[in-house]
Design an enzyme around this catalytic site. Structure first.
Site, PDB file in Angstrom:
ATOM      1  CG  HIS A 293      -0.048  25.094  13.601  1.00 19.41           C
ATOM      2  ND1 HIS A 293      -1.164  24.990  12.807  1.00 19.41           N
ATOM      3  CD2 HIS A 293      -0.499  25.514  14.817  1.00 19.41           C
ATOM      4  CE1 HIS A 293      -2.243  25.348  13.488  1.00 19.41           C
ATOM      5  NE2 HIS A 293      -1.853  25.677  14.716  1.00 19.41           N
TER       6      HIS A 293
ATOM      7  CG  ASP B 240       5.567  22.272   5.360  1.00 19.77           C
ATOM      8  OD1 ASP B 240       5.289  22.900   6.400  1.00 19.77           O
ATOM      9  OD2 ASP B 240       5.473  22.758   4.218  1.00 19.77           O
TER      10      ASP B 240
HETATM   11  P1  ADQ Z   1       3.157  27.485   6.680  1.00 18.54           P
HETATM   12  O1  ADQ Z   1       4.586  27.110   6.900  1.00 18.54           O
HETATM   13  O2  ADQ Z   1       2.878  28.918   6.476  1.00 18.54           O
HETATM   14  O3  ADQ Z   1       2.219  26.947   7.851  1.00 18.54           O
HETATM   15  P2  ADQ Z   1       1.383  26.104   4.690  1.00 18.54           P
HETATM   16  O4  ADQ Z   1       0.698  25.016   5.407  1.00 18.54           O
HETATM   17  O5  ADQ Z   1       1.747  25.731   3.294  1.00 18.54           O
HETATM   18  O6  ADQ Z   1       2.712  26.600   5.381  1.00 18.54           O
HETATM   19  O7  ADQ Z   1       0.398  27.332   4.652  1.00 18.54           O
HETATM   20  C1  ADQ Z   1       0.716  28.460   3.918  1.00 18.54           C
HETATM   21  C2  ADQ Z   1      -0.558  29.200   3.522  1.00 18.54           C
HETATM   22  O8  ADQ Z   1      -0.169  30.444   2.955  1.00 18.54           O
HETATM   23  C3  ADQ Z   1      -1.371  28.469   2.476  1.00 18.54           C
HETATM   24  O9  ADQ Z   1      -2.733  28.707   2.707  1.00 18.54           O
HETATM   25  C4  ADQ Z   1      -0.911  29.097   1.155  1.00 18.54           C
HETATM   26  O10 ADQ Z   1      -1.872  29.134   0.149  1.00 18.54           O
HETATM   27  C5  ADQ Z   1      -0.541  30.482   1.580  1.00 18.54           C
HETATM   28  N1  ADQ Z   1       0.594  30.962   0.789  1.00 18.54           N
HETATM   29  C6  ADQ Z   1       1.813  30.381   0.661  1.00 18.54           C
HETATM   30  N2  ADQ Z   1       2.590  31.112  -0.171  1.00 18.54           N
HETATM   31  C7  ADQ Z   1       1.836  32.152  -0.572  1.00 18.54           C
HETATM   32  C8  ADQ Z   1       2.081  33.259  -1.429  1.00 18.54           C
HETATM   33  N3  ADQ Z   1       3.259  33.457  -2.026  1.00 18.54           N
HETATM   34  N4  ADQ Z   1       1.073  34.134  -1.600  1.00 18.54           N
HETATM   35  C9  ADQ Z   1      -0.111  33.951  -0.990  1.00 18.54           C
HETATM   36  N5  ADQ Z   1      -0.397  32.948  -0.173  1.00 18.54           N
HETATM   37  C10 ADQ Z   1       0.569  32.057   0.044  1.00 18.54           C
HETATM   38  C11 ADQ Z   1       2.457  26.279   9.103  1.00 18.54           C
HETATM   39  C12 ADQ Z   1       3.237  24.959   9.014  1.00 18.54           C
HETATM   40  C13 ADQ Z   1       2.589  24.043   8.002  1.00 18.54           C
HETATM   41  C14 ADQ Z   1       1.122  23.799   8.393  1.00 18.54           C
HETATM   42  C15 ADQ Z   1       0.407  25.118   8.674  1.00 18.54           C
HETATM   43  C16 ADQ Z   1      -0.966  24.894   9.273  1.00 18.54           C
HETATM   44  O11 ADQ Z   1       4.601  25.213   8.645  1.00 18.54           O
HETATM   45  O12 ADQ Z   1       3.279  22.792   7.914  1.00 18.54           O
HETATM   46  O13 ADQ Z   1       0.470  23.120   7.331  1.00 18.54           O
HETATM   47  O14 ADQ Z   1       1.135  25.934   9.583  1.00 18.54           O
HETATM   48  O15 ADQ Z   1      -0.869  24.074  10.413  1.00 18.54           O
END
Ligand code: ADQ
Length: 502
Positions: free
Chosen positions: A155, A363
């Site tokens: 990921h 990311d």
């Molecule tokens: P993350 O690093 O966790 O995931 P991301 O892809 O943005 O990053 O997913 C985060 C999730 O958590 C999103 O659904 C978002 O809405 C939610 N979220 C973020 N901040 C929040 C908050 N303060 N309150 C509530 N919800 C929140 C890892 C990798 C990413 C990749 C994903 C999936 O780092 O690059 O996209 O896995 O593969």
């Protein structure tokens, strides 16, 4: 019937304290259907690491978890996964803090996963392992005699050999990963970087279709970008914007524009640079003072690590500084929430925001960018500002793409986005929406599982994306840049050989 076995660090066992905010559970919801088994760590730490899984069933899905000994957790999760692999894979070599005991603990826990999972497996299971915490589980399963097809999805980004080989034991870990039949990445860049590492560190030639043979096993690397449930998220946003919580935010704006960011509080997400961009914006475009309101929702993350605690202090200070310098008695530029918020509230906040500011330094994909697009009102959509170093930028080219290391460029993009006329916002949003519909959540799972099921020859699976009818793009393999990895860089190989197991 073939059963799917998902293996991930955390498992969202219904009724348990749910894992922290993150994209994985959401991305997998479509794969884990009735009859599946989901295996991983319970989130509990005790005196010993379990050798047998504790098994529960909910709606015909079996959840199997193990507990970890405190010491194993510290080495595996805090020390190696998040103290070494996460910064390495995020291109942050300066944050890598390698200790041999942590690496040993990582391998021990990966082996413990395999030991507890092995007796639960059936001969025709398809095994799908997730993310950087579990790079060596496939190898550990093979050592225990598992012959099932094993897939792995990363990921995070995957860096090129010049960065990856800085990891002591890089080649050993890469070898362990090559015990899988299929390895998936979000973007062609990461897949190509992985193949370059295989070529350079393991001295193994790779084919143009992303396949190679290592220790007698045919391994295939594919591109399979994760997506979101676009229709579901859009409906949630449209519905929730009328809720009392969302209306409280809307009323508090007093007609001023809102910019929103939501991230885990992680140094890879570029939060301080983003807040500094506001300083540049207010300095160079004073018309946005006493006007723009920036909402940063930052979910605390990995607070066992000093670097994360330091980041939080830095962000507290940077936000305090901006607010102290620019606030008026009736206007505060930055609203800063260090907590998670519910998904429907988040969706509504996105919909209310004229700007979605997504500026990670690196990311893997970034689902927030896709959620922001899905949440918009098509008649009057907001503008997405997106880091060129998020995997999502490979596809979302109609966002305002910025270099997240350049706070002034982020500021200019904010200014541009705030001034953007309606017809341009609509045109960009229409194109972005089409892009996220073409690689939606379900397709991510279908594509991976179709590739895993096949023997590496023809990949069956959906020919069109049901949400749009557009041709499937996920497996369009950009030919690996073989010139890059033909005998690539003897100096890199020499550096890497320090980590070779032989
Ligand atoms: P993350 O690093 O966790 O995931 P991301 O892809 O943005 O990053 O997913 C985060 C999730 O958590 C999103 O659904 C978002 O809405 C939610 N979220 C973020 N901040 C929040 C908050 N303060 N309150 C509530 N919800 C929140 C890892 C990798 C990413 C990749 C994903 C999936 O780092 O690059 O996209 O896995 O593969």
């Amino acid at each position: 019937m073939t059963r799917l076995v998902v293996v991930s660090n955390r498992v969202p066992v219904p009724g348990d304290r749910s894992p922290a905010a993150g994209g994985l559970a959401i991305g997998l919801a479509d794969a884990v259907t009735a009859g599946s088994l989901w295996f991983g760590w319970s989130g509990r730490r005790g005196h010993t690491t379990s050798t047998e899984a504790s098994v529960t069933k909910h709606r015909d899905i079996t959840y199997a978890t193990i507990d970890l000994a405190e010491a194993d957790y510290r080495h595996f999760y805090v020390g190696f996964s998040n103290g070494v692999l996460w910064p390495l894979l995020s291109y942050r070599l300066g944050q890598v803090n390698f200790r041999r005991a942590d690496y040993a603990g990582y391998r021990v826990v990966n082996e413990a996963f395999a030991t507890a999972l092995r007796p639960l497996l059936r001969s025709d299971d398809l095994i799908w392992i997730h993310d950087y915490q579990l790079l060596a589980v496939g190898h550990a399963l093979r050592t225990l005699g598992a012959e099932q097809r094993i897939g792995f999805f990363l990921h995070t980004p995957f860096p090129p050999p010049a960065i990856f080989c800085a990891l002591p034991r890089a080649a050993e870990l890469l070898e362990a990963l090559c015990a899988c039949d299929l390895v998936g990445f979000h973007t062609a860049d990461y897949r190509d970087a992985f193949l370059q590492c295989v070529s350079v560190l393991l001295d193994t030639p790779t084919d143009a279709d992303g396949s190679f043979t290592f220790r007698g096993r045919r391994v295939r690397a594919i591109v399979d970008p994760i997506g979101i449930d676009v229709g579901g998220f859009a409906a949630t946003a449209a519905r929730s914007v009328g809720n009392a919580t969302a209306q409280r935010l809307a009323n508090s704006l007093g007609g001023r524009p809102l910019a929103v960011s939501a991230d885990r509080l992680d140094y890879a997400k570029g939060l301080p640079n983003r807040v500094e961009a506001l300083d540049h914006l207010f300095a160079s475009h004073p018309e946005h003072r006493n006007h723009l309101i920036f909402l940063q929702i930052a979910a605390p993350s990995r607070e066992e690590l000093a670097v994360y605690r330091a980041l939080r202090r830095e962000l507290d200070r940077t936000v305090g500084d901006i607010n102290g310098r620019y606030s008026e008695a009736d206007w505060t530029p930055v609203r800063y929430l260090t907590r998670t918020v519910g998904r429907s509230t988040l969706a509504a906040y996105y919909r209310l925001a004229r700007l979605g500011v997504v500026t990670p330094l690196r990311d893997g994909m970034n689902l927030v960018a896709k959620e922001y697009i899905a949440a918009q009102n098509s008649a009057d959509p907001g503008v997405l500002i997106l880091s060129r170093f998020a995997g999502a930028a490979e596809d979302l080219t109609d966002a305002l793409i910025v270099n997240p290391f350049d706070s002034e460029e982020i500021a200019e993009a904010m200014h541009h986005g705030l001034a953007m006329p309606l017809d341009e916002r609509q045109a960009r949003h229409k194109s972005l929406l089409a892009r996220i519909r073409a690689s939606f959540a379900r397709q991510f799972c279908l594509t991976f599982l179709a590739a895993l099921r096949s023997d590496g020859a023809e990949v069956p699976g959906p020919k069109t994306a049901p949400e749009t009818g557009t041709p499937r793009r996920a497996l369009e393999a950009r030919p690996p840049r073989r010139s890059d990895h033909v005998a690539a860089n003897r100096a890199v190989l020499a550096m890497a050989s320090g980590g070779l197991p032989h």
